[in-house]
Design a protein around this motif. Structure first.
Motif, PDB file in Angstrom:
ATOM      1  N   ASN A 226       4.236   2.234   5.493  1.00  0.00           N
ATOM      2  CA  ASN A 226       4.007   1.032   4.692  1.00  0.00           C
ATOM      3  C   ASN A 226       4.103   1.428   3.231  1.00  0.00           C
ATOM      4  OD1 ASN A 226       2.999  -1.166   3.265  1.00  0.00           O
ATOM      5  ND2 ASN A 226       1.520  -1.712   4.852  1.00  0.00           N
TER       6      ASN A 226
ATOM      7  N   TRP B 238      -5.808  11.318   0.763  1.00  0.00           N
ATOM      8  CA  TRP B 238      -5.834   9.859   0.827  1.00  0.00           C
ATOM      9  C   TRP B 238      -5.611   9.314  -0.585  1.00  0.00           C
ATOM     10  CZ3 TRP B 238      -5.189   6.844   4.731  1.00  0.00           C
ATOM     11  CH2 TRP B 238      -5.569   5.492   4.691  1.00  0.00           C
ATOM     12  N   PRO B 239      -4.992   8.140  -0.755  1.00  0.00           N
ATOM     13  CA  PRO B 239      -4.690   7.621  -2.097  1.00  0.00           C
ATOM     14  C   PRO B 239      -5.881   7.562  -3.048  1.00  0.00           C
ATOM     15  CG  PRO B 239      -3.498   6.356  -0.458  1.00  0.00           C
ATOM     16  CD  PRO B 239      -4.395   7.287   0.308  1.00  0.00           C
ATOM     17  N   THR B 240      -7.059   7.190  -2.539  1.00  0.00           N
ATOM     18  CA  THR B 240      -8.210   7.081  -3.441  1.00  0.00           C
ATOM     19  C   THR B 240      -8.620   8.435  -4.019  1.00  0.00           C
ATOM     20  OG1 THR B 240      -9.676   7.202  -1.518  1.00  0.00           O
ATOM     21  CG2 THR B 240      -9.128   5.012  -2.352  1.00  0.00           C
TER      22      THR B 240
ATOM     23  N   PHE C  18       0.605   9.149   2.854  1.00  0.00           N
ATOM     24  CA  PHE C  18       1.576   8.127   3.237  1.00  0.00           C
ATOM     25  C   PHE C  18       3.018   8.640   3.120  1.00  0.00           C
ATOM     26  CE2 PHE C  18      -2.117   5.478   2.970  1.00  0.00           C
ATOM     27  CZ  PHE C  18      -1.885   4.462   3.887  1.00  0.00           C
TER      28      PHE C  18
ATOM     29  N   THR D 112       0.680  11.326  -1.410  1.00  0.00           N
ATOM     30  CA  THR D 112      -0.491  11.146  -0.556  1.00  0.00           C
ATOM     31  C   THR D 112      -0.064  11.302   0.903  1.00  0.00           C
ATOM     32  OG1 THR D 112      -0.311   8.757  -0.081  1.00  0.00           O
ATOM     33  CG2 THR D 112      -1.210   9.386  -2.239  1.00  0.00           C
TER      34      THR D 112
ATOM     35  N   ARG E  32       1.325   0.273   0.798  1.00  0.00           N
ATOM     36  CA  ARG E  32      -0.078   0.534   1.123  1.00  0.00           C
ATOM     37  C   ARG E  32      -0.783   1.538   0.202  1.00  0.00           C
ATOM     38  NH1 ARG E  32      -4.260  -2.156   2.252  1.00  0.00           N
ATOM     39  NH2 ARG E  32      -5.786  -1.112   3.606  1.00  0.00           N
ATOM     40  N   PRO E  33      -0.158   2.657  -0.222  1.00  0.00           N
ATOM     41  CA  PRO E  33      -0.888   3.587  -1.091  1.00  0.00           C
ATOM     42  C   PRO E  33      -1.435   2.920  -2.347  1.00  0.00           C
ATOM     43  CG  PRO E  33       1.122   4.604  -0.286  1.00  0.00           C
ATOM     44  CD  PRO E  33       1.175   3.178   0.143  1.00  0.00           C
ATOM     45  N   TYR E  34      -0.623   2.091  -2.987  1.00  0.00           N
ATOM     46  CA  TYR E  34      -1.078   1.390  -4.192  1.00  0.00           C
ATOM     47  C   TYR E  34      -2.207   0.418  -3.846  1.00  0.00           C
ATOM     48  CZ  TYR E  34      -1.023  -1.515  -8.386  1.00  0.00           C
ATOM     49  OH  TYR E  34      -1.392  -2.203  -9.520  1.00  0.00           O
ATOM     50  N   GLU E  35      -2.050  -0.322  -2.743  1.00  0.00           N
ATOM     51  CA  GLU E  35      -3.077  -1.299  -2.353  1.00  0.00           C
ATOM     52  C   GLU E  35      -4.414  -0.616  -2.088  1.00  0.00           C
ATOM     53  OE1 GLU E  35       0.082  -4.320  -0.075  1.00  0.00           O
ATOM     54  OE2 GLU E  35      -1.316  -3.058   1.072  1.00  0.00           O
ATOM     55  N   VAL E  36      -4.388   0.553  -1.461  1.00  0.00           N
ATOM     56  CA  VAL E  36      -5.624   1.286  -1.157  1.00  0.00           C
ATOM     57  C   VAL E  36      -6.270   1.815  -2.433  1.00  0.00           C
ATOM     58  CG1 VAL E  36      -6.533   3.360  -0.047  1.00  0.00           C
ATOM     59  CG2 VAL E  36      -4.913   1.905   1.183  1.00  0.00           C
ATOM     60  N   ALA E  37      -5.451   2.332  -3.348  1.00  0.00           N
ATOM     61  CA  ALA E  37      -5.980   3.014  -4.528  1.00  0.00           C
ATOM     62  C   ALA E  37      -6.377   2.066  -5.658  1.00  0.00           C
ATOM     63  CB  ALA E  37      -4.949   4.012  -5.048  1.00  0.00           C
TER      64      ALA E  37
END
Length: 367
Positions: A90, A56-58, A50, A48, A93-98
């Protein structure tokens, strides 16, 4: 009349809203379940914004849902963030967003990252992590150890992407492998098949992985047997992240690249057995026997005769049936045909050996 019209418009708007909210998802599975396991379609390597991806991750979740995938891992580079001037580094962050979108879309999301060292020793994915930051070590061996301490699964990516010499097995690889900190290899990455990785996985009992390694957006198209992202088929006890983790450590995978399945003979044979069925002979004409072969898988099967009986080649399209006729002497009600499935690779340059059993239907035996 005005009241009726208003209610009509309200009804139309309500239906439109429901249709807009609905998300279309292809029918699953692409391949049948086998031996009591669910066949899950997975991609464990993608990027992504990141790191050096372009989405974007989503959006990776939306792509996975559109393409009918069961599970994905976002594996952004741990040591490399291309857009760090615009997007703060971060690793979590990619996992947290997705994750919230993955739960809504019913896509299993696996937490991971790519340990991106110079080649050699090369890039490795660590997945099923609880935290990514502890894996951020200067040395590969320390990173692999840290991932394994979290019960993470580590696999070596695209090992010869910088040439066969740079992708050779080294003393460092032996040390990591013997400590049980290296568990698999990418046998296929994108459109590239790595026969040496296939052979090493067979010899060293490592798990075979197939990945897209996507950086750009995934093009929105309908999958065909030839046109799809490279993926891993996982034989899992159930559709869950923990079940996928257990299956990977047990080595229950097949790699789906273009119109090929790659893996161990045991699992390729099991897939063939549930995908292919042969009907009894439904018609006889002299010594000719007519029967049908059905292929339930999402693979166009290409068979080449290795015995003396039957057509020299058989092409059985995905999710289709073909009619076949062979010579069988009168008085014989059973015939075994020997073939090799050229696009089910049990080892480099070696297809799956199979036997096709042809037998007469009861009505034909009485003729």
């Amino acid at each position: 009349m005005k009241f009726v019209k208003n209610n009509l418009w309200i009804g139309i708007l309500t239906i439109s809203t429901v249709l807009l909210a609905a998300k279309q998802r292809p029918a699953l599975p692409y391949f049948p379940d086998m031996n009591g396991y669910e066949t899950l379609v997975c991609d464990f390597h993608m990027h992504t914004v990141f790191s050096d991806g372009r989405v974007w991750p989503t959006e990776r979740i939306e792509e996975a849902m559109r393409e009918g995938l069961d599970a994905i891992a976002l594996s952004d580079h741990i040591e490399h963030q291309k857009y760090h001037d615009d997007i703060p580094a971060n690793l979590e962050r990619p996992y947290e967003v997705a994750a919230p979108v993955a739960r809504e879309r019913n896509v299993l999301l696996i937490k991971g990252g790519e340990i991106s060292k110079p080649t050699p020793p090369g890039h490795h994915n660590a997945i099923f992590l609880t935290e990514i930051e502890p894996v951020n070590h200067p040395q590969l061996i320390d990173a692999a150890r840290a991932a394994s301490e979290q019960q993470g699964f580590v696999f070596w990516n695209h090992h010869t992407w910088k040439g066969i010499t740079a992708g050779q097995w080294s003393d460092l690889k032996t040390e990591i492998y013997e400590n049980k900190w290296l568990h698999g290899m990418e046998v296929a990455n994108g459109g590239t098949y790595y026969p040496l990785a296939h052979q090493w996985c067979l010899e060293k009992n490592m798990t075979m992985i197939g990945s897209s390694d996507m950086h750009a957006p995934s093009i929105d198209y309908v999958y065909t047997p030839e046109k799809h992202r490279t993926l891993t088929l996982v034989m899992a006890r159930q559709r869950s992240v923990e079940a996928i983790r257990e299956a990977l450590f047990a080595g229950r995978t097949l790699v789906w690249k273009s119109n090929e399945l790659i893996g161990r003979q045991t699992y390729l044979q099991a897939m063939y057995d549930v995908a292919v069925s042969v009907s009894p002979v439904h018609h006889s004409r002299g010594n000719e026997r007519f029967f049908q072969i059905t292929n339930r898988s999402f693979l166009n099967l290409n068979l080449e005769r290795v015995g003396k009986v039957g057509p020299a080649q058989l092409a059985i399209p995905a999710r289709s049936s073909i009619l076949v006729n062979i010579n069988m002497p009168k008085g014989k009600d059973r015939q075994i045909l020997s073939y090799e499935v050229k696009n089910m690779l049990v080892a480099p340059d070696k297809g799956l050996p199979v036997q096709i059993e042809v037998h007469l239907a009861d009505a034909e035996k009485k003729k």
